[in-house]
Every structure is written in C-alpha cells, then in structure tokens.
Enzyme design. Sequence first.
Site, mmCIF file in Angstrom:
data_model
loop_
_atom_site.group_PDB
_atom_site.id
_atom_site.type_symbol
_atom_site.label_atom_id
_atom_site.label_comp_id
_atom_site.label_asym_id
_atom_site.label_seq_id
_atom_site.Cartn_x
_atom_site.Cartn_y
_atom_site.Cartn_z
ATOM 1 C CB SER A 102 -0.937 -0.044 1.218
ATOM 2 O OG SER A 102 -0.884 1.147 1.938
ATOM 3 C CE LYS A 103 3.144 6.823 -3.493
ATOM 4 N NZ LYS A 103 4.578 6.910 -3.587
#
Length: 482
Positions: A252-253
């Site tokens: 997840s960014k």
Amino acid sequence: MEIRTRFAPSPTGYMHIGNLRTALYEYLIAKSQGGKFILRIEDTDQGRLVEGATDVIYKTLEMTGLHHDEGPDIGGEYGPYIQSQRMGMYMDYALELVEKGEAYYCFCTKERLESLKESNAEGAAFAKYDRHCLGLSKEEVQAKLDAGEPFVIRQKMPDTGTTTFTDVVYGEISVDNTELDDQILMKADGFPTYNFANVVDDHLMHITHVVRGSEYLSSTPKYNLLYKAFGWEPPVYVHLPAVMRDAHHKLSKRHGDKSFEDLVNEGYVVEAIVNYIALLGWSPADNTEIFSLKELEKKFDIAGLSKSPSIFDIKKLTWMNGEYLKAMDFDRFYALAEPKLKAALADTNLDLKKIAALLQKRLETLNDIPALVAFFKELPTYDTELYTHKKMKTNDEIALSSLQAALPVLEGLSDWSEGAIHDALMALVGELGIKNGQLLWPVRTALSGEATSPGGAMELADILGKEEALRRIRTGIELLTK
Ligand code: GLU
C-alpha cells in the site's frame, strides 16, 4: 476471435506495483495471442482526480514498453477512451434495461435509505435495498418523472437461482441471487456508477478478457447478470490476488510501499522492474526467471497464473536489478550511470567512463553509485586496521614496507597508464619476493581508504592520476608510521 484486453486505471498520480502488474498481464495476454491491448482511463471519480495523473499513466506505459493499440492519446475505433467523455451514452443503455424489466426507477430519498440502514443495524450487514420502488406502476413512475423528482436506476436482481461464472485464476464461483443487492446503475446526477459504466464500456470496446484485482471478484456476478440482461457475451474474467508486503498486509502506497516511480527514482532499471513484476503471480512452465518483455510476450501463458498472493520482495528485485545492470551493454549502462557519477564526482577531472566500467559488475542499483565512488573525490578518513587482511597476508608492518617500496617506483614512472603501473608493481612484487596481495592490497587500501572498492590498485592509481595517487600513498605511510 481477436483477443482484446484493456487496462482501465483510475488516475491517482502514481503507478502502484499491483496496477502495473495488471497492465503487464493484460498486455501479455493480448500480445501472446496476437491480440490488442487497450487503454481506458477511468476518471469518473472526480473527487479523486489529481492534476497530471493521466500523464503518469502514459509515461509508465511508454517507459515499460507496454504500448497500447488504442487509447485516449492514439485513438481507435471504439473511443472515446476516457470514461468522463463517455457520460452521454449510458442513460440509453440503462433505459433499455428498464424497458426489458431488468432495471427500475427508484425515487427513494437519502433519508429513507438511511433509515433502512439503521433498521438493519442489528442484523447482518446492511447490504440490500428493500425494493420499495420496484412495485411502482408505469403511471406512478411517469408522474414522478413529470414532477421532476430525482431518481436513480437500479438493476433488478433475479429473485431465485444462482449466478455462476468461471474465473481463470479462482475457478468456478457461485452466488445465490438472493444475496445480490439491486445496485444502482445510474445516479441521481445522471451519471452511471462505476459498476455500470465498466460493463457497458467493456462491451462496447469488444473486450474479451477482463483482468483486474481480486477486490472486484465479489461484484462480478452482478456484472455477469448485466451482460445477461443485455443479451451480451460476458468476457473471460481473470482476477489477480493482491500483491502483498508480507503475509498479512497488502502492498500500500499509503503505508509507505513503493510505487513504480519510487523504484525508478531509487535507481532500479525499468526492465528489471517489469521482469520482477511478471513473476508476482505468474510463473513460466520452465521456471526461468530472467526474461525481456519480448521473451515474455512469447512465453506468457494464462495457465501460469496463480491464486496465492505473492509477496513483493525488494531483495529479490534488487538482485534481479544487479543481473540486468551486469548484462547490459556498456554504453547503455554508462548512459544510466553518468548522471549519478556526474553528481557524485562534480568538480573533478576523473574519467567517468573508466569508473563506470569498474562499477558495472558490482552494482545492485544505480543508487549505490554515490557511496561507492565518493572516495575518488576525497580520500575518507580511515583506520589503519584496513591494512590487515588475512587472505592477502598483510598487516600494518607489511603494509608500511610495501607502501614505502612502492612510492619511489611509482614516483619514477613517466608513463602513468594502467599497463605501466601494473608492470612496475608486478616487477616490484618479484623483486621483494612477496605475494601479490602483500603489495597490491596495501596500495589499494591507501588509494581508496575503503575496506572494499570498485577496482584494484592499478585501476585506482590510473584513474586517480599520478599526483593524487602518490599523495594518498604518502598519507598511508604517514598513518602507518604513527
Ligand atoms: N478503474 C478500476 C481500478 O483502477 C479498474 C477496475 C477494472 O479493471 O475493472 O481499480
């Protein structure tokens, strides 16, 4: 039938590893079978729009070589390829379904829907609309429309039976139709929901294979029922398991995991990233690991897709990156390395090509360059312990006498080339009757001030130039005599 796949990103401003993998598999499914790869920008969530985000998508596809055959920037027979420019065409399709009894107008107010949610709070999760408006007669509907009441259009799910489809990765999936909500197709503002638009778009663009993240798996029965309601052929579904950071967390960014751009900025080579990403959920029949995009186009087989989530392993990517750097022809390597070398060695007259040649086989990423070459610019302060090396059979004492012997020999050299330095030092080894390492290790150490360095004594001496090399050897002697 021609295979047609589409990459349908929502422009978020960066390219997730998972999204790039989806694009890659779509590209490969098409190209491995002589098909077409289409780009469709899904920008209807106006609240999430980010300036310049579409350019990131074009740029990534360009850099990675995933060239699309149709898309907003190059056109094609089935445009427009930007979802927000297609807004006019969905209402007619929704009305077609209303006509067929597969969808209906709903005039329920927000308040009513909210109260439904509340009355459901204790039971299972609120999932379903109670079909309050399903029973409205044609006349009642018309009267409300004439009165200008806001409305949505809902899909009418079957009351009985099951919907079954086969996903290429997850196999056969069945749901009871009674579990499905009469989802909204057209919103009160006249725009379609994502769930409706993507089905209409995929159909109109003649998409044969829909590849996307497994988070869409649970919506797919509804999509399939839409195809059925229209009498359209559904596509082949290929849902991909999430790319994971570890056994429990998705990449997840937002939680700091790297995007494609981050990896490029950190010195990873685009081909290595693409190669590595290809293996996040797919493996070739023969278990090879390194392949170019062209090779992947030949090798890729949908049967090699796996439903077990794969973990993004930066160490493995880093290793693979090193393999790409080593295998690359020198000119290309130099073109990649030059900006980093220039930045790290600004204000020097050092021969950057010679330094690059020493680095090529030793790097894992281009970002290793500054730390590896800093000593060329300035001799670091170092501990004389570095002169002690078991394998080279050296210690302080041997190092001191070797440097003292090497200094006048090198001072006397008129030809300061790697060959001449080599010959002079090897002659000295012979004369002193010592092992190569007992002379070369101390010289290398004095020249670099590092425990390891790209290049050995002769290469470093040559690159540093006579004056600087001699200065560093004198410094070594001084440090060792203290
Ligand atoms: N725009 C959707 C996304 O970025 C695409 C989903 C799909 O491929 O159908 O997640």
